[in-house]
Design an enzyme around this catalytic site. Structure first.
Site, short mmCIF file in Angstrom:
data_model
loop_
_atom_site.label_atom_id
_atom_site.label_comp_id
_atom_site.label_asym_id
_atom_site.label_seq_id
_atom_site.Cartn_x
_atom_site.Cartn_y
_atom_site.Cartn_z
N ASP A 59 8.08 -23.85 -4.54
CA ASP A 59 7.74 -22.99 -3.41
C ASP A 59 8.83 -21.93 -3.27
O ASP A 59 9.99 -22.26 -2.99
CB ASP A 59 7.63 -23.84 -2.13
N ASN A 86 7.52 -12.87 -10.29
CA ASN A 86 6.30 -12.58 -9.54
C ASN A 86 6.39 -13.31 -8.21
O ASN A 86 7.06 -14.34 -8.10
CB ASN A 86 5.07 -13.06 -10.32
N TYR A 154 9.87 -4.08 1.29
CA TYR A 154 10.70 -5.06 0.57
C TYR A 154 10.63 -4.87 -0.95
O TYR A 154 11.61 -5.14 -1.65
CB TYR A 154 10.30 -6.49 0.97
N THR A 189 -6.96 -9.64 -4.11
CA THR A 189 -7.64 -8.37 -3.81
C THR A 189 -9.04 -8.64 -3.24
O THR A 189 -9.53 -7.87 -2.42
CB THR A 189 -7.69 -7.45 -5.04
N1 LIG Z 1 -3.79 -7.77 -7.40
C1 LIG Z 1 -3.37 -6.53 -7.15
O1 LIG Z 1 -4.14 -5.56 -7.13
C2 LIG Z 1 -1.91 -6.27 -6.92
C3 LIG Z 1 -1.45 -4.94 -6.92
C4 LIG Z 1 -0.10 -4.71 -6.69
C5 LIG Z 1 0.76 -5.77 -6.46
N2 LIG Z 1 0.26 -7.04 -6.43
C6 LIG Z 1 1.18 -8.11 -6.15
O2 LIG Z 1 1.29 -8.97 -7.28
C7 LIG Z 1 1.55 -10.31 -6.84
C8 LIG Z 1 0.48 -11.24 -7.42
O3 LIG Z 1 -0.78 -10.77 -6.97
P1 LIG Z 1 -2.15 -11.52 -7.35
O4 LIG Z 1 -3.21 -10.54 -7.01
O5 LIG Z 1 -2.06 -12.12 -8.69
O6 LIG Z 1 -2.14 -12.67 -6.24
P2 LIG Z 1 -2.93 -14.08 -6.17
O7 LIG Z 1 -4.08 -14.08 -7.09
O8 LIG Z 1 -3.13 -14.33 -4.73
O9 LIG Z 1 -1.84 -15.12 -6.74
C9 LIG Z 1 -0.68 -15.35 -6.01
C10 LIG Z 1 0.18 -16.37 -6.73
O10 LIG Z 1 1.34 -16.57 -5.91
C11 LIG Z 1 1.55 -17.97 -5.79
N3 LIG Z 1 2.25 -18.26 -4.55
C12 LIG Z 1 1.86 -17.96 -3.29
N4 LIG Z 1 2.80 -18.35 -2.41
C13 LIG Z 1 3.80 -18.92 -3.13
C14 LIG Z 1 5.01 -19.54 -2.80
N5 LIG Z 1 5.43 -19.63 -1.54
N6 LIG Z 1 5.79 -20.04 -3.79
C15 LIG Z 1 5.39 -19.96 -5.09
N7 LIG Z 1 4.25 -19.36 -5.47
C16 LIG Z 1 3.45 -18.86 -4.51
C17 LIG Z 1 0.14 -18.55 -5.81
O11 LIG Z 1 0.17 -19.90 -6.22
P3 LIG Z 1 0.22 -21.15 -5.20
O12 LIG Z 1 -0.66 -20.81 -4.04
O13 LIG Z 1 -0.26 -22.25 -6.09
O14 LIG Z 1 1.66 -21.29 -4.85
C18 LIG Z 1 -0.51 -17.71 -6.89
O15 LIG Z 1 -0.22 -18.25 -8.17
C19 LIG Z 1 1.52 -10.25 -5.31
O16 LIG Z 1 2.84 -10.09 -4.84
C20 LIG Z 1 0.71 -9.03 -5.01
O17 LIG Z 1 1.00 -8.46 -3.75
C21 LIG Z 1 -1.04 -7.32 -6.68
#
Ligand SMILES: NC(=O)c1ccc[n+]([C@@H]2O[C@H](COP(=O)([O-])OP(=O)(O)OC[C@H]3O[C@@H](n4cnc5c(N)ncnc54)[C@H](OP(=O)(O)O)[C@@H]3O)[C@@H](O)[C@H]2O)c1
Length: 257
Positions: A59, A86, A154, A189
């Protein structure tokens, strides 16, 4: 192109799904042993082509466990060649409605773990005189979006940290870069589109179409397309690239540089 990553060890955080998972899978398919840390991904090992993913319960909000993460990986696997930083995404909230608790939680999610893991990985890699660190960031550091103030603020600080780190450890053979992710189809998203649709009285389809209208390539990225660029930056094929930020956004950010 052979990225030459085989037999190396990588750490990818927030890697149970979405972009983190796609990155872990990409690096494993290159032959690496990939420690995929997350809260819900369990602790099983998966063999993928020539490499493997070792899932690790972690976490990022746990300050002590996060401080120890790099040492734990090095103790267990003997080395660390690539660290992909990430994180989960923060709350989407207008500036004027953002509470101090929101700011603190986003700091503990987006900035503190990046500094902790980035510093620990860089210390280890500088001793080994080799290694690559990649921060998964967002185009929102270049172009703020409505509701994205926590992310923009951030992640901008994290970008400055990464640039400083890159400069400091370059002489030790360690490269440090960031990928500025654009709109990518993931669970997050999908959730954001649902929130926006409810707030704006629209549909998820309309919200998703509005995102795509602003992307010159006319579609969302797939998580694997982000992972491809991370894998390149992690590899020795990117041996003269450090301290930079690579947008992977279908042309969405209009700034010339
Ligand atoms: N998708 C986009 O369009 C986009 C664009 C720009 C930036 N981003 C950024 O890229 C990152 C990943 O995005 P995503 O779209 O892949 O998100 P996602 O599908 O919601 O995946 C998020 C990941 O973070 C993990 N996580 C959440 N809370 C956590 C914690 N406290 N400790 C450890 N792991 C944790 C989740 O796993 P668990 O719940 O199992 O811990 C999951 O593996 C985010 O920061 C997002 O803001 C995304």
């Amino acid at each position: 192109m052979d990225l030459g990553l085989h037999s190396g060890v990588a750490l990818v955080t927030a890697a149970s799904r979405g972009i983190g998972r796609a990155t872990a899978e990409r690096l494993a398919r290159e032959g690496m042993t990939v420690v995929a840390a997350s809260r819900s991904g369990g602790d099983a090992e998966e063999l993928l082509d020539g490499g493997r993913i070792v899932n690790l319960p972690h976490d990022l909000a746990d300050e002590q466990a996060t401080a120890a993460l790099v040492n734990d990986v090095v103790e267990r696997f003997g080395r660390l060649d690539a660290a992909v930083l990430n994180t989960a995404g923060p709350k989407i909230t207008p500036v004027l409605s953002t509470t101090w608790e929101d700011w603190t939680a986003a700091h503990d999610l987006l900035l503190r773990p990046v500094v902790q893991i980035g510093t620990a990985a860089a210390r280890h890699m500088a001793d080994a005189e080799v290694g690559s660190i990649v921060l998964l960031s967002s185009t929102w550091v270049r172009q703020p979006a409505p509701g994205g103030v926590l992310s923009t603020s951030y992640r901008s600080a994290a970008s400055a940290f990464i640039k400083s780190l890159a400069t400091e450890v370059a002489g030790s053979g360690v490269r440090v870069n960031q990928v500025l992710t654009g709109a990518t189809g993931t669970d997050r998203t999908q959730r954001i589109a649902e929130i926006k649709a409810e707030a704006n009285g629209t549909t998820v389809e309309e919200e998703n179409a509005a995102v795509v209208r602003d992307i010159p390539l006319g579609r969302w990225a797939e998580a694997a397309e982000i992972a491809d660029v991370v894998a390149f930056l992690a590899s020795a094929r990117a041996s003269f690239i450090t301290g930079t930020a690579v947008p992977v956004d279908g042309g969405a950010v209009r700034a010339a540089h």
